[in-house]
Design a protein around this motif. Structure first.
Motif, short mmCIF file in Angstrom:
data_model
loop_
_atom_site.label_atom_id
_atom_site.label_comp_id
_atom_site.label_asym_id
_atom_site.label_seq_id
_atom_site.Cartn_x
_atom_site.Cartn_y
_atom_site.Cartn_z
N THR A 108 0.87 -1.05 0.09
CA THR A 108 -0.07 -0.17 -0.04
C THR A 108 0.87 1.10 -0.10
N CYS A 114 -0.10 13.28 -6.53
CA CYS A 114 -1.14 12.80 -7.67
C CYS A 114 -1.69 13.59 -8.82
N SER A 201 -2.62 10.03 -13.75
CA SER A 201 -3.62 9.32 -14.41
C SER A 201 -3.20 9.35 -15.58
N VAL A 218 -1.30 5.60 -12.94
CA VAL A 218 -2.48 4.93 -12.27
C VAL A 218 -3.82 5.05 -12.83
N THR A 221 -9.72 4.98 -11.20
CA THR A 221 -10.13 4.59 -10.11
C THR A 221 -9.09 4.47 -8.88
N ASP A 222 -7.83 4.37 -9.24
CA ASP A 222 -6.76 4.51 -8.25
C ASP A 222 -6.69 5.77 -7.88
N SER A 225 -9.21 6.86 -5.25
CA SER A 225 -8.73 6.21 -4.08
C SER A 225 -7.92 7.17 -3.47
N ILE A 226 -6.83 7.55 -4.19
CA ILE A 226 -5.58 8.30 -3.67
C ILE A 226 -6.51 9.65 -3.13
N THR A 232 -3.17 3.78 -2.28
CA THR A 232 -3.74 2.93 -3.11
C THR A 232 -2.76 1.54 -3.14
N TRP A 233 -3.14 0.48 -3.81
CA TRP A 233 -2.14 -0.65 -3.78
C TRP A 233 -1.22 -0.36 -4.95
N PHE A 234 -0.25 -1.25 -4.90
CA PHE A 234 0.96 -1.21 -5.87
C PHE A 234 1.86 -2.52 -5.87
#
Length: 312
Positions: A108, A114, A201, A218, A221-222, A225-226, A232-234
């Motif tokens: 995570t 971002c 993005s 990303v 959707t990611d 989430s951020i 977010t996941w990675f």
């Protein structure tokens, strides 16, 4: 000399009788019970104490520190982290104590920044669809308008107004149409910085690698989430190292370099890899920053959609 006793038992009575029967001459009588008991008496042997053999060299006994190197053979060898893994380690959340991030790990992450561009409004719609109303950190988010700036249709202008109003309400850094390309802004304004992790993005987010920043794209959707949670996941990608030799000749540009590399890696050899470019100080000094940014920017298109790249 001191002596020690070793007691040997001859086993159970049946075994003793069987052994005696096999050993006695033919025609002899079976011994009486009294005589059989003699075979059950433990026999006692004496022997001198066993001398313990030395298991170290004399030099090690004289200097205990001399044996320290032996401990190194008992340690599990570890592979040093790549630059990608080191940066991901820094921006990962909730790692177990002592956990060392390696390629293939799912983690995570909470990136430094971002960035979203013309897709900021679609991201905002996803953000609001999950029930979020306020950004987790307005300092983490950057919005730039750069993809469709020549489109003067009412639909596009309305979208641009919605993005600007949303950015103003949330208090995020906003760069309107005409200010410049988003990735260029991220570098010029210092959002992307050496040793940090920045996502966007957009597939060309690899460009931040040109200044030693871990840049990766990303999906919307990611990004949402951020915006909502700051994380977010990675999955940490495998690593490929490209080492440059010599100096960049006059008239050769970063575009030439990346096109040549695309010809070398044309069979998905580095698909979804992190690329780390290296070379001697003389070599790297011959590659200007703008050419480094060009090389990093184009790896996603010409090197089988490589996930991350950096020049150092």
């Amino acid at each position: 000399m001191a002596a020690r006793q070793v007691v040997l038992s001859l086993g159970r009575r049946a075994n003793v009788l069987r052994a005696y029967a096999l050993a006695r001459p033919c025609g002899t009588r079976t011994p009486s019970i009294a005589s059989q008991r003699l075979f059950h008496k433990p026999r006692i042997y004496t022997t001198s104490a066993v001398q313990r053999l030395e298991d170290v060299f004399h030099s090690q006994r004289e200097d205990p520190a001399a044996a320290a190197f032996l401990a190194s053979y008992q340690q599990t060898p570890t592979t040093p982290q790549t630059l990608t893994e080191k940066i991901v380690q820094r921006y990962s959340l909730g790692l177990a104590e002592g956990k060392v991030v390696k390629a293939g790990d799912y983690v995570t992450i909470s990136p430094q920044h971002c960035m979203t561009h013309d897709n900021s409004w679609p991201v905002a719609l996803k953000f609001m669809s999950i029930g979020a109303s306020k950004l987790h950190s307005n300092r983490q988010v950057v919005m730039t308008l750069d993809h469709d700036v020549q489109n003067k249709s009412e639909a596009n202008l309305k979208k641009y107004r919605q993005i600007e109003e949303f950015a103003g309400k949330q208090g995020v850094d906003f760069y309107p149409a005409g200010r410049g390309i988003g990735h260029q802004i991220m570098v010029e304004e210092g959002y992307a910085w050496p040793g940090t992790m920045v996502v966007a993005s957009d597939s060309h987010s690899n460009m931040y690698g040109g200044i030693g920043c871990l840049g990766t794209p990303v999906v919307r959707t990611d990004a949402a989430s951020i915006w909502a949670t700051g994380k977010t996941w990675f999955q940490v990608p495998p690593n490929a190292k490209i080492h440059f030799h010599g100096v960049m000749p006059k008239g050769v540009t970063g575009k030439d370099v990346i096109v040549a590399l695309a010809g070398l890696f044309n069979k998905d050899e580095v698909l979804n890899h992190a690329l780390e470019f290296s070379g001697s100080e003389e070599t790297m000094m011959s590659i200007p920053i703008d050419d480094r940014l060009t090389i990093s920017n184009m790896v996603c298109r010409l090197l089988s959609r490589i996930l991350v790249s950096r020049l150092r």
